[in-house]
Design a protein around this motif. Sequence first.
Motif, short mmCIF file in Angstrom:
data_model
loop_
_atom_site.label_atom_id
_atom_site.label_comp_id
_atom_site.label_asym_id
_atom_site.label_seq_id
_atom_site.Cartn_x
_atom_site.Cartn_y
_atom_site.Cartn_z
N GLY A 180 0.83 -1.19 0.00
CA GLY A 180 0.00 0.00 0.00
C GLY A 180 0.87 1.23 0.00
N LEU A 181 0.27 2.33 0.35
CA LEU A 181 1.00 3.60 0.23
C LEU A 181 1.71 3.98 1.52
CD1 LEU A 181 -1.45 5.66 -1.97
CD2 LEU A 181 0.34 4.08 -2.63
N GLU A 182 2.04 2.98 2.31
CA GLU A 182 2.61 3.31 3.60
C GLU A 182 4.07 3.66 3.55
OE1 GLU A 182 1.33 0.74 7.04
OE2 GLU A 182 0.06 0.01 5.42
N ASN A 183 4.50 4.32 4.60
CA ASN A 183 5.91 4.68 4.71
C ASN A 183 6.74 3.44 5.05
OD1 ASN A 183 8.13 6.57 4.93
ND2 ASN A 183 8.09 6.10 7.10
N ILE A 184 7.90 3.36 4.44
CA ILE A 184 8.84 2.29 4.77
C ILE A 184 10.00 2.92 5.51
CG2 ILE A 184 10.26 0.42 3.89
CD1 ILE A 184 8.45 0.45 1.39
N ASP A 185 10.10 2.58 6.77
CA ASP A 185 11.10 3.21 7.61
C ASP A 185 12.37 2.35 7.62
OD1 ASP A 185 12.64 4.38 9.52
OD2 ASP A 185 11.07 4.48 11.05
N PHE A 186 13.36 2.78 6.84
CA PHE A 186 14.60 2.00 6.76
C PHE A 186 15.48 2.18 7.99
CE2 PHE A 186 13.31 1.63 2.39
CZ PHE A 186 13.65 0.32 2.11
N CYS A 187 15.05 3.04 8.91
CA CYS A 187 15.78 3.16 10.17
C CYS A 187 15.27 2.10 11.13
CB CYS A 187 15.58 4.54 10.76
SG CYS A 187 15.98 5.82 9.60
N ILE A 189 15.19 2.15 -3.64
CA ILE A 189 14.41 3.19 -2.98
C ILE A 189 13.59 3.95 -4.02
CG2 ILE A 189 14.59 5.41 -1.76
CD1 ILE A 189 15.03 2.92 -0.03
N LEU A 232 10.60 2.03 -4.94
CA LEU A 232 9.57 2.10 -3.90
C LEU A 232 8.84 3.44 -3.94
CD1 LEU A 232 11.50 0.51 -0.87
CD2 LEU A 232 9.62 -0.52 -2.14
N HIS A 257 5.14 4.57 -2.28
CA HIS A 257 5.57 4.54 -0.89
C HIS A 257 6.31 5.83 -0.55
CE1 HIS A 257 4.78 0.35 0.23
NE2 HIS A 257 5.18 0.00 -0.98
N THR A 258 6.33 6.15 0.73
CA THR A 258 7.33 7.11 1.19
C THR A 258 8.35 6.29 1.97
OG1 THR A 258 6.06 7.50 3.22
CG2 THR A 258 5.69 9.02 1.38
N VAL A 259 9.56 6.82 2.10
CA VAL A 259 10.59 6.08 2.84
C VAL A 259 11.25 7.00 3.86
CG1 VAL A 259 11.09 4.47 0.96
CG2 VAL A 259 12.43 6.55 1.16
N THR A 260 11.69 6.39 4.94
CA THR A 260 12.48 7.11 5.92
C THR A 260 13.89 6.56 5.89
OG1 THR A 260 10.50 7.20 7.29
CG2 THR A 260 12.55 7.89 8.32
N LEU A 261 14.85 7.43 5.69
CA LEU A 261 16.24 7.01 5.59
C LEU A 261 17.11 7.76 6.60
CD1 LEU A 261 16.88 7.07 1.73
CD2 LEU A 261 16.25 5.12 3.14
N ARG A 262 18.09 7.05 7.11
CA ARG A 262 19.10 7.70 7.96
C ARG A 262 20.07 8.42 7.03
NH1 ARG A 262 18.99 8.07 13.15
NH2 ARG A 262 18.43 5.89 13.42
N LYS A 280 17.30 11.82 10.18
CA LYS A 280 16.61 10.99 9.20
C LYS A 280 15.78 11.89 8.28
CE LYS A 280 14.39 8.59 12.53
NZ LYS A 280 13.63 7.49 13.16
N LEU A 288 12.34 12.00 5.64
CA LEU A 288 11.14 11.37 5.10
C LEU A 288 11.00 11.83 3.65
CD1 LEU A 288 8.45 9.78 5.40
CD2 LEU A 288 7.41 11.88 6.24
#
Lengths: 90, 164
Positions: free
Chosen positions: A22-29, B22, B25, B30-35, B51, B53
Amino acid sequence: MRTKKGFKLRDICGEKIIVAEGLENIDFCNIISMNESSAYLWKQVEGKEFTVEQLAELLTDEYEVDKDTALRDCKALTAQWLKAQIIEKE
Amino acid sequence: MCSSNNKVKEIYFENAKFLPEITALLNEGHTVTLRLRGQSMRPFLEDGRDKALIAKATYIKKGDAVLAEISKGVYVLHRIIRLDGDNVTLRGDGNRNNEYCKREDVKGFVIGFYRKGREKIDKTNEPKWLIYSFVWTRLYPIRRYLLAFYRRIWLKLFPCKLPV
Protein backbone atom coordinates in the motif's frame (compact mmCIF):
# COMPACT_ATOMS: atom_id res chain seq x y z
CA MET A 1 -2.19 -17.90 13.77
CA ARG A 2 -1.89 -16.04 10.50
CA THR A 3 0.32 -13.48 8.81
CA LYS A 4 -1.05 -9.97 8.94
CA LYS A 5 -2.68 -8.65 5.80
CA GLY A 6 -0.50 -6.61 3.50
CA PHE A 7 2.88 -7.63 4.89
CA LYS A 8 5.07 -8.84 2.06
CA LEU A 9 8.61 -10.08 2.01
CA ARG A 10 10.85 -8.05 -0.26
CA ASP A 11 14.43 -8.39 -1.26
CA ILE A 12 16.31 -5.12 -0.93
CA CYS A 13 19.99 -5.43 -1.79
CA GLY A 14 20.02 -9.07 -0.71
CA GLU A 15 18.41 -8.24 2.62
CA LYS A 16 15.04 -9.91 3.10
CA ILE A 17 12.77 -7.43 4.73
CA ILE A 18 9.10 -7.25 5.61
CA VAL A 19 7.30 -4.33 4.06
CA ALA A 20 3.70 -3.27 4.44
CA GLU A 21 2.05 -2.98 1.06
CA GLY A 22 0.00 0.00 0.00
CA LEU A 23 1.00 3.60 0.23
CA GLU A 24 2.61 3.31 3.60
CA ASN A 25 5.91 4.68 4.71
CA ILE A 26 8.84 2.29 4.77
CA ASP A 27 11.10 3.21 7.61
CA PHE A 28 14.60 2.00 6.76
CA CYS A 29 15.78 3.16 10.17
CA ASN A 30 13.60 0.45 11.63
CA ILE A 31 13.14 -2.53 9.36
CA ILE A 32 12.31 -6.15 10.06
CA SER A 33 14.80 -8.33 8.26
CA MET A 34 14.86 -12.10 8.07
CA ASN A 35 17.54 -14.71 7.63
CA GLU A 36 17.29 -17.30 4.89
CA SER A 37 15.35 -19.95 6.79
CA SER A 38 12.82 -17.60 8.37
CA ALA A 39 12.34 -15.87 5.02
CA TYR A 40 11.66 -19.31 3.51
CA LEU A 41 9.07 -20.04 6.18
CA TRP A 42 7.46 -16.65 5.77
CA LYS A 43 7.08 -17.15 2.04
CA GLN A 44 5.35 -20.50 2.62
CA VAL A 45 2.76 -19.07 4.99
CA GLU A 46 2.38 -15.52 3.66
CA GLY A 47 -1.31 -14.65 3.57
CA LYS A 48 -2.31 -17.96 5.17
CA GLU A 49 -3.31 -19.52 8.44
CA PHE A 50 -0.65 -21.70 10.03
CA THR A 51 0.38 -23.46 13.19
CA VAL A 52 3.79 -23.83 14.81
CA GLU A 53 3.64 -27.53 13.95
CA GLN A 54 3.13 -26.75 10.27
CA LEU A 55 6.06 -24.37 10.34
CA ALA A 56 8.25 -27.03 11.93
CA GLU A 57 7.19 -29.48 9.24
CA LEU A 58 8.08 -27.01 6.50
CA LEU A 59 11.44 -26.52 8.17
CA THR A 60 12.25 -30.22 8.38
CA ASP A 61 11.17 -30.65 4.74
CA GLU A 62 13.64 -28.06 3.56
CA TYR A 63 16.50 -28.26 6.04
CA GLU A 64 18.53 -30.98 7.73
CA VAL A 65 17.07 -30.57 11.17
CA ASP A 66 15.37 -32.92 13.59
CA LYS A 67 11.74 -32.44 14.56
CA ASP A 68 12.32 -31.29 18.13
CA THR A 69 14.85 -28.65 17.17
CA ALA A 70 12.59 -27.45 14.37
CA LEU A 71 9.63 -27.19 16.72
CA ARG A 72 11.69 -25.28 19.29
CA ASP A 73 13.05 -22.90 16.66
CA CYS A 74 9.63 -22.29 15.18
CA LYS A 75 8.18 -21.51 18.60
CA ALA A 76 10.89 -18.93 19.14
CA LEU A 77 10.37 -17.57 15.65
CA THR A 78 6.61 -17.13 15.98
CA ALA A 79 7.20 -15.39 19.32
CA GLN A 80 9.48 -12.95 17.50
CA TRP A 81 6.97 -12.47 14.72
CA LEU A 82 4.20 -11.80 17.22
CA LYS A 83 6.42 -9.29 18.99
CA ALA A 84 7.21 -7.63 15.67
CA GLN A 85 3.45 -7.53 15.02
CA ILE A 86 3.64 -9.11 11.59
CA ILE A 87 1.47 -12.09 12.51
CA GLU A 88 -1.61 -12.38 14.69
CA LYS A 89 -3.14 -15.08 16.82
CA GLU A 90 -6.23 -16.85 15.43
CA MET B 1 14.45 -1.55 27.16
CA CYS B 2 13.19 -4.15 24.75
CA SER B 3 13.66 -7.51 26.42
CA SER B 4 12.70 -9.62 23.44
CA ASN B 5 15.11 -11.67 21.42
CA ASN B 6 14.40 -9.58 18.34
CA LYS B 7 17.89 -8.40 17.58
CA VAL B 8 18.58 -4.86 16.56
CA LYS B 9 21.50 -4.31 14.25
CA GLU B 10 22.79 -1.67 11.89
CA ILE B 11 22.79 -2.58 8.23
CA TYR B 12 24.71 -0.46 5.78
CA PHE B 13 23.64 -0.56 2.17
CA GLU B 14 25.75 0.61 -0.70
CA ASN B 15 24.14 3.75 -2.15
CA ALA B 16 24.58 2.67 -5.77
CA LYS B 17 22.60 -0.52 -5.11
CA PHE B 18 20.22 0.62 -2.42
CA LEU B 19 18.97 3.91 -3.83
CA PRO B 20 17.69 2.49 -7.13
CA GLU B 21 15.53 0.19 -5.00
CA ILE B 22 14.41 3.19 -2.98
CA THR B 23 13.55 4.98 -6.21
CA ALA B 24 11.40 2.01 -7.23
CA LEU B 25 9.57 2.10 -3.90
CA LEU B 26 8.98 5.86 -4.27
CA ASN B 27 7.58 5.29 -7.74
CA GLU B 28 5.20 2.68 -6.34
CA GLY B 29 3.80 5.40 -4.11
CA HIS B 30 5.57 4.54 -0.89
CA THR B 31 7.33 7.11 1.19
CA VAL B 32 10.59 6.08 2.84
CA THR B 33 12.48 7.11 5.92
CA LEU B 34 16.24 7.01 5.59
CA ARG B 35 19.10 7.70 7.96
CA LEU B 36 21.31 10.44 6.54
CA ARG B 37 25.01 9.98 5.87
CA GLY B 38 27.68 12.56 5.28
CA GLN B 39 28.27 16.16 6.26
CA SER B 40 27.10 17.90 3.12
CA MET B 41 23.85 19.21 4.62
CA ARG B 42 25.42 20.84 7.66
CA PRO B 43 24.63 22.69 9.81
CA PHE B 44 20.95 21.63 9.90
CA LEU B 45 21.58 17.93 9.40
CA GLU B 46 24.22 15.66 10.90
CA ASP B 47 25.78 12.45 9.67
CA GLY B 48 24.20 9.38 11.24
CA ARG B 49 22.03 11.43 13.58
CA ASP B 50 19.17 12.63 11.45
CA LYS B 51 16.61 10.99 9.20
CA ALA B 52 14.69 12.17 6.16
CA LEU B 53 11.14 11.37 5.10
CA ILE B 54 11.14 11.18 1.32
CA ALA B 55 8.37 10.95 -1.29
CA LYS B 56 8.47 10.68 -5.06
CA ALA B 57 9.51 13.95 -6.65
CA THR B 58 6.61 15.18 -8.73
CA TYR B 59 6.68 18.94 -8.56
CA ILE B 60 10.06 20.46 -7.64
CA LYS B 61 11.09 24.03 -7.10
CA LYS B 62 14.13 26.06 -6.18
CA GLY B 63 15.05 25.65 -2.53
CA ASP B 64 13.72 22.09 -2.18
CA ALA B 65 15.85 19.38 -0.62
CA VAL B 66 15.82 16.44 -2.99
CA LEU B 67 17.34 13.04 -3.56
CA ALA B 68 19.04 13.10 -6.96
CA GLU B 69 21.27 10.87 -9.04
CA ILE B 70 23.96 13.29 -10.21
CA SER B 71 25.84 10.67 -12.19
CA LYS B 72 25.40 6.94 -12.69
CA GLY B 73 25.06 5.40 -9.24
CA VAL B 74 26.00 8.58 -7.39
CA TYR B 75 23.17 9.90 -5.26
CA VAL B 76 23.01 13.03 -3.14
CA LEU B 77 20.42 14.54 -0.87
CA HIS B 78 20.98 18.24 -1.54
CA ARG B 79 19.17 21.49 -2.11
CA ILE B 80 18.05 22.75 -5.50
CA ILE B 81 19.62 26.17 -6.01
CA ARG B 82 18.65 26.71 -9.64
CA LEU B 83 16.06 25.35 -12.03
CA ASP B 84 16.43 26.23 -15.66
CA GLY B 85 14.08 24.24 -17.88
CA ASP B 86 15.34 20.68 -17.71
CA ASN B 87 18.59 21.61 -15.96
CA VAL B 88 18.88 21.34 -12.21
CA THR B 89 21.67 22.80 -10.10
CA LEU B 90 22.15 21.37 -6.65
CA ARG B 91 24.29 22.35 -3.71
CA GLY B 92 24.57 20.76 -0.29
CA ASP B 93 24.05 23.24 2.53
CA GLY B 94 27.40 22.17 3.95
CA ASN B 95 29.16 22.35 0.58
CA ARG B 96 30.56 25.14 -1.53
CA ASN B 97 30.51 23.30 -4.84
CA ASN B 98 27.56 22.76 -7.17
CA GLU B 99 26.25 19.62 -8.80
CA TYR B 100 24.26 19.36 -11.97
CA CYS B 101 21.62 16.98 -13.19
CA LYS B 102 18.43 16.82 -15.22
CA ARG B 103 14.88 16.95 -13.90
CA GLU B 104 14.45 13.22 -14.48
CA ASP B 105 17.43 12.56 -12.18
CA VAL B 106 15.57 14.06 -9.24
CA LYS B 107 14.10 10.93 -7.70
CA GLY B 108 12.85 12.00 -4.31
CA PHE B 109 11.48 15.03 -2.54
CA VAL B 110 12.15 15.55 1.16
CA ILE B 111 8.90 16.04 3.09
CA GLY B 112 10.72 16.58 6.34
CA PHE B 113 13.55 15.68 8.65
CA TYR B 114 13.64 13.89 11.98
CA ARG B 115 16.46 15.62 13.83
CA LYS B 116 18.36 14.87 17.01
CA GLY B 117 16.50 11.64 17.68
CA ARG B 118 13.14 13.39 17.97
CA GLU B 119 9.89 11.67 17.08
CA LYS B 120 8.46 14.90 15.73
CA ILE B 121 9.23 15.76 12.15
CA ASP B 122 10.50 19.15 10.97
CA LYS B 123 8.57 19.52 7.74
CA THR B 124 10.12 21.33 4.82
CA ASN B 125 6.98 23.43 4.35
CA GLU B 126 7.05 24.75 7.90
CA PRO B 127 8.57 28.03 9.14
CA LYS B 128 11.59 26.47 10.86
CA TRP B 129 13.04 24.93 7.70
CA LEU B 130 11.92 27.85 5.52
CA ILE B 131 13.51 30.48 7.74
CA TYR B 132 16.68 28.44 8.12
CA SER B 133 16.78 27.99 4.34
CA PHE B 134 16.20 31.68 3.68
CA VAL B 135 19.01 32.73 6.01
CA TRP B 136 21.52 29.98 5.27
CA THR B 137 21.37 30.21 1.49
CA ARG B 138 21.84 33.99 1.64
CA LEU B 139 24.92 33.58 3.82
CA TYR B 140 26.62 31.65 1.01
CA PRO B 141 29.34 34.30 0.48
CA ILE B 142 30.66 33.64 3.99
CA ARG B 143 29.70 29.96 4.14
CA ARG B 144 33.27 28.66 4.41
CA TYR B 145 33.80 30.68 7.60
CA LEU B 146 30.47 29.69 9.08
CA LEU B 147 31.14 26.02 8.39
CA ALA B 148 34.62 26.30 9.87
CA PHE B 149 33.15 27.93 12.96
CA TYR B 150 30.51 25.21 13.18
CA ARG B 151 33.08 22.45 12.81
CA ARG B 152 35.83 23.81 15.03
CA ILE B 153 33.92 25.58 17.76
CA TRP B 154 30.21 24.78 17.77
CA LEU B 155 30.59 21.01 17.55
CA LYS B 156 33.24 21.10 20.28
CA LEU B 157 30.91 22.97 22.60
CA PHE B 158 27.80 21.00 21.64
CA PRO B 159 28.87 17.59 20.36
CA CYS B 160 26.33 15.60 18.38
CA LYS B 161 24.65 12.82 20.20
CA LEU B 162 24.28 9.86 17.90
CA PRO B 163 21.34 7.54 18.44
CA VAL B 164 22.23 4.38 20.35
